[in-house]
Structures are given as C-alpha cells and as structure tokens.
Scaffold this motif. Structure first.
Motif, PDB file in Angstrom:
ATOM      1  N   TYR A 105      21.273  -9.757   1.916  1.00 41.19           N
ATOM      2  CA  TYR A 105      21.548  -9.651   0.481  1.00 41.19           C
ATOM      3  C   TYR A 105      22.842 -10.390   0.158  1.00 41.19           C
ATOM      4  CZ  TYR A 105      18.010  -5.954   0.336  1.00 41.19           C
ATOM      5  OH  TYR A 105      16.839  -5.239   0.429  1.00 41.19           O
ATOM      6  N   GLU A 106      22.862 -11.018  -0.993  1.00 44.98           N
ATOM      7  CA  GLU A 106      23.983 -11.887  -1.341  1.00 44.98           C
ATOM      8  C   GLU A 106      25.330 -11.173  -1.373  1.00 44.98           C
ATOM      9  OE1 GLU A 106      25.302 -13.616  -5.502  1.00 44.98           O
ATOM     10  OE2 GLU A 106      23.623 -14.808  -4.721  1.00 44.98           O
ATOM     11  N   GLU A 107      25.421 -10.053  -2.077  1.00 46.03           N
ATOM     12  CA  GLU A 107      26.732  -9.420  -2.269  1.00 46.03           C
ATOM     13  C   GLU A 107      27.376  -8.967  -0.958  1.00 46.03           C
ATOM     14  OE1 GLU A 107      28.911  -5.765  -4.721  1.00 46.03           O
ATOM     15  OE2 GLU A 107      26.799  -6.223  -5.092  1.00 46.03           O
ATOM     16  N   CYS A 156      28.330 -12.042   1.285  1.00 40.07           N
ATOM     17  CA  CYS A 156      29.538 -12.748   0.855  1.00 40.07           C
ATOM     18  C   CYS A 156      30.794 -11.929   1.147  1.00 40.07           C
ATOM     19  CB  CYS A 156      29.451 -13.077  -0.633  1.00 40.07           C
ATOM     20  SG  CYS A 156      28.169 -14.300  -1.030  1.00 40.07           S
ATOM     21  N   LYS A 157      30.672 -10.612   1.048  1.00 45.92           N
ATOM     22  CA  LYS A 157      31.825  -9.755   1.317  1.00 45.92           C
ATOM     23  C   LYS A 157      32.178  -9.779   2.797  1.00 45.92           C
ATOM     24  CE  LYS A 157      33.754  -5.432  -0.333  1.00 45.92           C
ATOM     25  NZ  LYS A 157      33.509  -4.261  -1.200  1.00 45.92           N
ATOM     26  N   THR A 192      31.214 -17.772  -0.845  1.00 40.78           N
ATOM     27  CA  THR A 192      30.692 -17.719  -2.202  1.00 40.78           C
ATOM     28  C   THR A 192      29.172 -17.544  -2.200  1.00 40.78           C
ATOM     29  OG1 THR A 192      30.330 -20.109  -2.301  1.00 40.78           O
ATOM     30  CG2 THR A 192      32.527 -19.290  -2.942  1.00 40.78           C
ATOM     31  N   PRO A 193      28.597 -17.135  -3.335  1.00 44.99           N
ATOM     32  CA  PRO A 193      27.135 -17.068  -3.443  1.00 44.99           C
ATOM     33  C   PRO A 193      26.456 -18.411  -3.162  1.00 44.99           C
ATOM     34  CG  PRO A 193      28.137 -15.840  -5.234  1.00 44.99           C
ATOM     35  CD  PRO A 193      29.258 -16.553  -4.529  1.00 44.99           C
ATOM     36  N   TYR A 206      30.146  -2.576   5.056  1.00 43.11           N
ATOM     37  CA  TYR A 206      29.658  -3.266   3.865  1.00 43.11           C
ATOM     38  C   TYR A 206      28.149  -3.516   3.860  1.00 43.11           C
ATOM     39  CZ  TYR A 206      34.640  -4.317   3.384  1.00 43.11           C
ATOM     40  OH  TYR A 206      36.005  -4.223   3.286  1.00 43.11           O
ATOM     41  N   ASN A 207      27.478  -3.413   5.008  1.00 40.06           N
ATOM     42  CA  ASN A 207      26.066  -3.823   5.054  1.00 40.06           C
ATOM     43  C   ASN A 207      25.156  -2.786   5.715  1.00 40.06           C
ATOM     44  OD1 ASN A 207      27.212  -4.274   7.594  1.00 40.06           O
ATOM     45  ND2 ASN A 207      25.917  -6.030   8.057  1.00 40.06           N
TER      46      ASN A 207
END
Length: 358
Positions: free
Chosen positions: A140-142, A145-146, A151-152, A181-182
């Motif tokens: 997943y993008e968010e 990236c974190k 960047t996206p 985070y994931n």
C-alpha cells in the motif's frame, strides 16, 4: 544453470570442515555500494545525507576489478551469492559484475528496492541471476512511503518495475520488514494477495531488528506482533497460499516467547562483504578497528580463523532478525522448510540444484 558438481563439492568441503570443528562460510553476501537512493529508517544506508554517501562511494566503494578479485576468493568457499547494497543497481558496472559472478559459476540472488530496474535490460539480466528479491515492505502506498522514506511517485515506479519483472518472466519474490507502520496488511492477509497480483513467486518476511545506533524503535508492540504471527501462521495453512520462505517456527517462537530462540549464533555461515571490501567479525554490531578485516588483504581462511568469532558463540543480541535466526537453527529446521516448499521455489529456476540439495 547452477553447477551441481561444484555445489556438491563445496557442500562436502563445508561439511567436512564442520565435522572437524573448522567454521567456514557457505553463503556470500556482497554489499556492493555505500549508496542507496531510499531513506529507510531501519537501515544505515537510509541516511538522509546522500551527498555524504556519494563521497563514500567515490572514496571507499571497491572498483570493478577489486570486486572481481573478492568474488574469486569467496567463490572457493560459497555455494551461493547475494548481492545487495546500498542499492546495487545504482552501480554503473552492475551488469558487468553480475556477469562475472555467473562466469565463475556463482549463483546470484539480487536484493533490490526495484526503483531502478527500468534502466536495466531485464532479458539480459535474467540470463545471469537465479532470483530477484524485491524489498517491498508494504503493498500500500502510504505505509510503503512511510517505511521507505520516499514519495508516492517512487512507489508507483517500484510497482511498475515489479510488473516489468513479470512481463519479462524474471523470477522474483517479495521481502518485507515488518515495522509498526505496515502490520495491518499482514493481520488481514492482504499483503499476500497483492504480492501475488504483482507476480511474486514467494514471500519472505521478518520483524525489524531495531538498530543500536539510533534512539527510536520501529518494532510493533507485543500484542500486535502476536496478531501478525498468528495471521501469518493461519495463512501458511491455506491451500494455494504463496510459499513463505521463513519457517513457521520463527513466528511460533515470537508468539510464545516474545522473541526468537537459538542456542548459538550462526552468523559465521555467511561472509558479509562491505562496500569497501571489509568483513566485520563477527558482525556489524561489533564494529571496531580490531574486528575489521580486509578481504583484499586477507584470505577467507585467515579471517575465519580470527579469535573474534568466539563472540558469536554466546551472543544473543538479535531478538527477531530473521537472517540470523534462520542461520542459527538446527539442520532439521532447514529440512522441514525445504520439504514445505523452499525446494519447489528453487526447483522452478534451478532444478539441478534442488535435486542436489534433496
């Protein structure tokens, strides 16, 4: 093609050494460069000072010929090589070095963040490597990236490049470092479905091992770690699930003990060569001048006879680091995982090696 005769000879030599108490590496890990274009907080190459990294590249990265000399030394001991970084595909001579490893009959696994694969001739690359390990912590993008500090647009480039691997029929699997985070996509198991959609042949995943040189932690809390482990174990039992390259014992131990268990660290089974040609004995956690040896100056035998390897006999600092845990397990754990599906993964690309190991 993997040279079966070479593999069997080296495995026999390694087994003989073990029988007489002589420790030698069997897997080679080459950290090809000090530079990485990502900013991952769990990795020392994620440093935000990219200009400083480039200075290190210019002053300390090995030349093409120096790497070839080290490959020659290590190939006399190791059955397999892993090339990583920094980001290995950022080296201008990347393809030349891969071809050289192939020429000396060293099978290659490439570990990459996949952001530069569109700059490489993938049809040419697949002639010389066995697998690509795609470092994709999140699908997943968010959270991606974190975790990766990008960047996206970079996330899109990576996913597009992973699809290129499928288009060009390059064998690849995903590796994820699980941080705070994931975790959700492993709890709900969507990571595996999305990895399959992106063409992954298998998945490897371990929890992050917090760095000792920073004042923050990326580990999930213990309750969440347990939820992740339970979900992963549940996924492993499902018919048609993607093969997981870490045995279930890893997750079972974390559920039961809050960390992994091993009697003695197996770090000595791999030679990890830094971008400047040095080896830290026994590992990066003991980075002091007296523990650093240059493979340009010393032989593998000389380095593996160093007294500092005794540190690993009693060190249990790594609590969840998957590669250390795996290398420290009894042979039966490897055998079970091989029967569970690792052999099938190897056999898809290198049936002659799968036959030799079995």
């Amino acid at each position: 093609m993997v040279d079966t005769i070479r593999t069997i000879k080296l495995l026999g030599k390694w087994s003989t050494n073990r029988a007489i108490g002589r420790r030698r590496p069997i897997i080679a890990v080459f950290s090809m460069t000090h530079y990485c274009n990502f900013y991952c907080p769990m990795c020392p190459f994620g440093d935000s000072d990219k200009e400083g990294q480039m200075k290190l590249v210019r002053s300390r990265d090995l030349t093409t010929e120096q790497w070839k000399a080290i490959f020659d030394k290590v190939s006399k001991h190791c059955v397999w090589s892993i090339i990583e970084g920094g980001e290995p595909t950022s080296r201008p001579d990347f393809m030349e070095l891969v071809k050289y490893l192939h020429s000396i009959k060293m099978p290659v696994t490439l570990i990459t963040n996949c952001s530069l694969l569109h700059t490489i001739d993938l049809d040419e690359l697949k002639k010389y490597i066995q697998f690509i390990t795609c470092s994709v912590d999140s699908t997943y993008e968010e959270p991606y990236c974190k975790v990766r500090g990008v960047t996206p647009q970079v996330f899109k480039r990576v996913t597009d490049n992973v699809r290129l691997l499928t288009d060009h029929k390059v064998p690849h699997y995903f590796n994820s470092v699980i941080t705070k985070y994931n975790t959700q996509e492993f709890i709900d198991q969507t990571y595996f479905d999305r990895a399959r959609e992106l063409g992954a042949n298998a998945v490897s995943l371990t929890f992050v091992e917090d760095r000792s040189d920073v004042n923050y932690s990326l580990l999930p809390d213990s309750k969440t770690m347990k939820e992740v482990c339970e979900s992963v174990l549940d996924y492993m039992k499902k018919p048609g699930s993607l093969p997981l390259m870490i045995p279930p014992e890893y997750f079972q131990q974390i559920i039961e003990h809050g960390q992994t268990l091993f009697d003695e660290c197996g770090v000595w089974k791999s030679v990890f060569v830094n971008g400047n040609g040095t080896v830290m004995v026994p590992c990066w956690k003991f980075n002091s001048p007296e523990n650093v040896y240059s493979l340009l100056e010393k032989s593998v035998d000389e380095i593996w006879d160093a007294p500092q390897w005794d540190i690993a006999r009693t060190c249990h600092d790594c609590k969840v680091l998957g590669c250390i845990w795996y290398s420290s397990q009894p042979v039966i754990t490897f055998a079970k995982n091989y029967m569970r599906g690792l052999g099938r993964i190897i056999g898809q690309k290198s049936p002659e090696l799968a036959e030799a190991v079995s």
